[in-house]
Design an enzyme around this catalytic site. Structure first.
Site, short mmCIF file in Angstrom:
data_model
loop_
_atom_site.label_atom_id
_atom_site.label_comp_id
_atom_site.label_asym_id
_atom_site.label_seq_id
_atom_site.Cartn_x
_atom_site.Cartn_y
_atom_site.Cartn_z
N LYS A 40 0.82 -1.22 0.00
CA LYS A 40 0.00 0.00 0.00
C LYS A 40 0.85 1.26 0.00
O LYS A 40 0.43 2.31 -0.48
CB LYS A 40 -0.92 0.01 1.22
CG LYS A 40 -2.04 -1.01 1.14
CD LYS A 40 -2.88 -1.01 2.39
CE LYS A 40 -3.88 -2.14 2.41
NZ LYS A 40 -5.17 -1.85 1.79
N THR B 273 -3.96 0.92 -1.95
CA THR B 273 -4.63 2.19 -2.17
C THR B 273 -4.01 3.31 -1.34
O THR B 273 -3.77 3.14 -0.14
CB THR B 273 -6.14 2.07 -1.86
OG1 THR B 273 -6.72 1.17 -2.79
CG2 THR B 273 -6.86 3.38 -1.91
N ASN C 265 -10.51 -9.57 4.42
CA ASN C 265 -9.84 -8.40 4.99
C ASN C 265 -10.82 -7.25 5.17
O ASN C 265 -11.78 -7.11 4.43
CB ASN C 265 -8.64 -7.97 4.12
CG ASN C 265 -9.02 -6.96 3.06
OD1 ASN C 265 -9.08 -5.75 3.31
ND2 ASN C 265 -9.34 -7.46 1.85
N PHE D 236 -7.96 0.85 4.06
CA PHE D 236 -7.02 1.83 3.47
C PHE D 236 -6.02 2.37 4.50
O PHE D 236 -5.79 3.59 4.59
CB PHE D 236 -7.77 3.01 2.84
CG PHE D 236 -8.61 2.67 1.64
CD1 PHE D 236 -8.49 1.45 0.98
CD2 PHE D 236 -9.54 3.59 1.17
CE1 PHE D 236 -9.29 1.16 -0.12
CE2 PHE D 236 -10.33 3.32 0.06
CZ PHE D 236 -10.21 2.09 -0.58
N SER E 192 -13.77 -0.85 -2.77
CA SER E 192 -13.45 -1.53 -1.51
C SER E 192 -14.71 -1.57 -0.64
O SER E 192 -15.43 -0.58 -0.54
CB SER E 192 -12.35 -0.77 -0.77
OG SER E 192 -12.33 -1.21 0.58
N ASN F 224 -14.65 -1.76 2.53
CA ASN F 224 -14.26 -1.41 3.90
C ASN F 224 -14.20 0.08 4.19
O ASN F 224 -13.76 0.48 5.26
CB ASN F 224 -12.91 -2.06 4.22
CG ASN F 224 -12.97 -3.57 4.04
OD1 ASN F 224 -13.90 -4.20 4.51
ND2 ASN F 224 -12.01 -4.13 3.33
N THR F 225 -14.61 0.91 3.24
CA THR F 225 -14.72 2.35 3.48
C THR F 225 -16.18 2.72 3.26
O THR F 225 -16.68 2.61 2.13
CB THR F 225 -13.81 3.15 2.51
OG1 THR F 225 -12.45 2.81 2.80
CG2 THR F 225 -14.00 4.65 2.66
N LYS G 193 -11.75 0.58 -10.97
CA LYS G 193 -11.85 -0.77 -10.37
C LYS G 193 -13.21 -0.90 -9.69
O LYS G 193 -13.55 -0.11 -8.81
CB LYS G 193 -10.72 -0.99 -9.36
CG LYS G 193 -10.69 -2.40 -8.79
CD LYS G 193 -9.40 -2.63 -8.01
CE LYS G 193 -9.34 -4.01 -7.40
NZ LYS G 193 -8.10 -4.23 -6.65
N ASN H 130 -12.89 -6.13 -7.49
CA ASN H 130 -12.39 -6.08 -6.12
C ASN H 130 -12.98 -7.26 -5.33
O ASN H 130 -13.59 -8.16 -5.91
CB ASN H 130 -12.77 -4.72 -5.51
CG ASN H 130 -11.75 -4.27 -4.48
OD1 ASN H 130 -11.32 -5.05 -3.62
ND2 ASN H 130 -11.35 -3.01 -4.55
C1 LIG Z 1 -5.26 -7.85 2.33
C2 LIG Z 1 -5.86 -7.25 1.11
C3 LIG Z 1 -5.81 -5.88 0.91
C4 LIG Z 1 -6.37 -5.31 -0.22
N1 LIG Z 1 -6.28 -3.97 -0.38
C5 LIG Z 1 -6.75 -3.41 -1.52
C6 LIG Z 1 -6.60 -2.03 -1.74
O1 LIG Z 1 -6.02 -1.30 -0.93
N2 LIG Z 1 -7.10 -1.51 -2.91
C7 LIG Z 1 -7.72 -2.29 -3.85
O2 LIG Z 1 -8.14 -1.77 -4.89
N3 LIG Z 1 -7.87 -3.61 -3.66
C8 LIG Z 1 -7.39 -4.18 -2.53
N4 LIG Z 1 -7.53 -5.53 -2.35
C9 LIG Z 1 -8.18 -6.34 -3.40
C10 LIG Z 1 -7.15 -6.97 -4.34
O3 LIG Z 1 -6.45 -5.98 -5.04
C11 LIG Z 1 -7.83 -7.91 -5.34
O4 LIG Z 1 -8.63 -7.15 -6.20
C12 LIG Z 1 -8.67 -8.97 -4.67
O5 LIG Z 1 -8.01 -9.48 -3.53
C13 LIG Z 1 -9.00 -10.14 -5.61
O6 LIG Z 1 -7.83 -10.76 -6.08
P1 LIG Z 1 -7.23 -12.11 -5.43
O7 LIG Z 1 -8.35 -13.08 -5.33
O8 LIG Z 1 -6.13 -12.50 -6.35
O9 LIG Z 1 -6.70 -11.74 -4.08
C14 LIG Z 1 -7.01 -6.13 -1.19
C15 LIG Z 1 -7.06 -7.51 -0.99
C16 LIG Z 1 -6.51 -8.07 0.13
C17 LIG Z 1 -6.60 -9.58 0.31
#
Ligand SMILES: Cc1cc2nc3c(=O)[nH]c(=O)nc-3n(C[C@H](O)[C@H](O)[C@H](O)COP(=O)(O)O)c2cc1C
Length: 346
Positions: free
Chosen positions: A67, A87, A112, A116, A179, A181-182, A211, A240
């Protein structure tokens, strides 16, 4: 850092393991264990992604792993063809209280609700400047968000701040309105916000990717895709995490989101018919998964959860598997597979 290292990491709480991994990479730790093999050149896997460039293969690092842009070189050493950091929000913020990251091992998933946590635009932009990053070797993008305490009516200012700060420093930018979570963030996936953003972005519009989340109704999702297309954004990242409340409140990633994110690719394709550049994210755990995304129209993919379950050699292993899968299905080049899932549709 072989199987034992990966096994050891999995005995630690998920966020501790995550932080140690990023620190280890920041200190150049991977170089003790391998000769950096920047961008494995695997015949037949090159892909050309608008605004990001000609890539030796389609696998990129998804946002959320680094991040604060601490270890781009370490992730490049892992073989990624492109990197997405963030992010990033305008002001630093701590994120949600811990614990906020969990493994669901039997599902090959994570939940998760990080929220952010990041050091903010100024510090991260300074770090990126000091890294003198070579985007021709490994294109690097920045994923932008809004601060939790910015009222939703002022969200545009937060994104414009990120665009102004990072437009010159990064190869591409991602508008994260997905996301879970916001609070209120996902509500920004609508016409008037996207139109204002496109107007405000000015000449940066052609490096802006949007996204999206995988939890909209088909109708709403397709309206958003039509708007993104009309406004002239560079492309879309699908998708996402999927919002869940059990066994923890947050966003689930990994295997449980694979099919949902595939549906998003299909719904989007019904609208744009292959005209809107697409990067796939969500549940990729093996080479065959990558080909499924490419066949559904993606030009590149991003992974995060696979790194947790498959360890630091994930990219190299996925590339081997992808090559096998291509051969099995009779494609000589990955490019030839783009969008083939839809062949035969009128
Ligand atoms: C621990 C964690 C933190 C993440 N933080 C962000 C983030 O800050 N911004 C974002 O756009 N996606 C975030 N994601 C989503 C990932 O970029 C991705 O889109 C999502 O995990 C699906 O891909 P995957 O199945 O390969 O993990 C996060 C995912 C995880 C597991």
């Amino acid at each position: 850092m072989g199987a034992w290292g990966t096994w050891g990491m999995r005995q630690l709480p998920a966020e501790v393991a995550h932080e140690l991994t990023v620190k280890f990479l920041e200190w150049g730790g991977l170089r003790f264990f391998m000769r950096p093999n920047l961008h494995p050149q695997v015949a037949g896997l090159t892909m050309n992604v608008p605004s990001i460039g000609q890539l030796p293969h389609p696998i990129g690092l998804a946002a959320g792993m680094d991040k604060n842009c601490q270890a781009p070189m370490g992730f490049a050493d892992m073989g990624f063809a492109f990197l997405e950091m963030g992010t990033v929000t305008p002001r630093p913020q701590p994120g949600n209280p811990k614990p906020r990251l969990w493994r669901l091992k039997s599902q090959l998933a994570l939940v998760n609700r990080m929220g952010f946590n990041n050091e903010g635009t100024k510090k991260i932009a300074e770090r990126l400047k000091s890294q003198h990053w070579d985007h021709r070797a490994t294109p690097l993008g920045i994923n932008l968000g809004k601060n939790k305490d910015t009222p939703i009516e002022r969200a545009l200012d937060d994104y414009l701040c990120g665009i102004a700060e990072f437009a010159e420093l990064s190869r591409y930018l991602v508008i994260n309105i997905s996301s879970p979570n916001t609070p209120g963030l996902r509500a920004l996936a609508e016409k008037s916000f996207l139109q204002e953003l496109a107007r405000g972005a000015g000449s940066s519009l052609d490096k802006l990717w949007i996204k999206l989340d995988p939890d909209m109704t088909r109708r709403k999702f397709q309206e958003v895709i039509a708007t993104v297309s009309e406004c002239g954004f560079r492309g879309i990242i699908l998708s996402n995490t999927h919002k869940v409340s059990y066994p923890y409140e947050g966003g689930v990633s990994g295997h449980p989101v694979f099919a949902l994110a595939n549906s998003c690719l299909e719904w989007a394709h019904e609208v744009h018919k292959g005209t809107l550049p697409t990067i796939a994210s969500g549940g990729i755990l093996c080479g065959a998964d990558i080909l499924q995304k490419i066949m559904r129209g993606a030009l590149a993919v991003q992974i995060l959860t696979a790194l947790v379950y498959r360890g630091p050699w994930a990219v190299f292993e996925l590339l081997r598997e992808l090559t096998e899968e291509l051969k099995l299905r009779g494609f000589s080049r990955l490019q030839d597979a783009v969008g083939t899932y839809y062949e035969g549709e009128s």
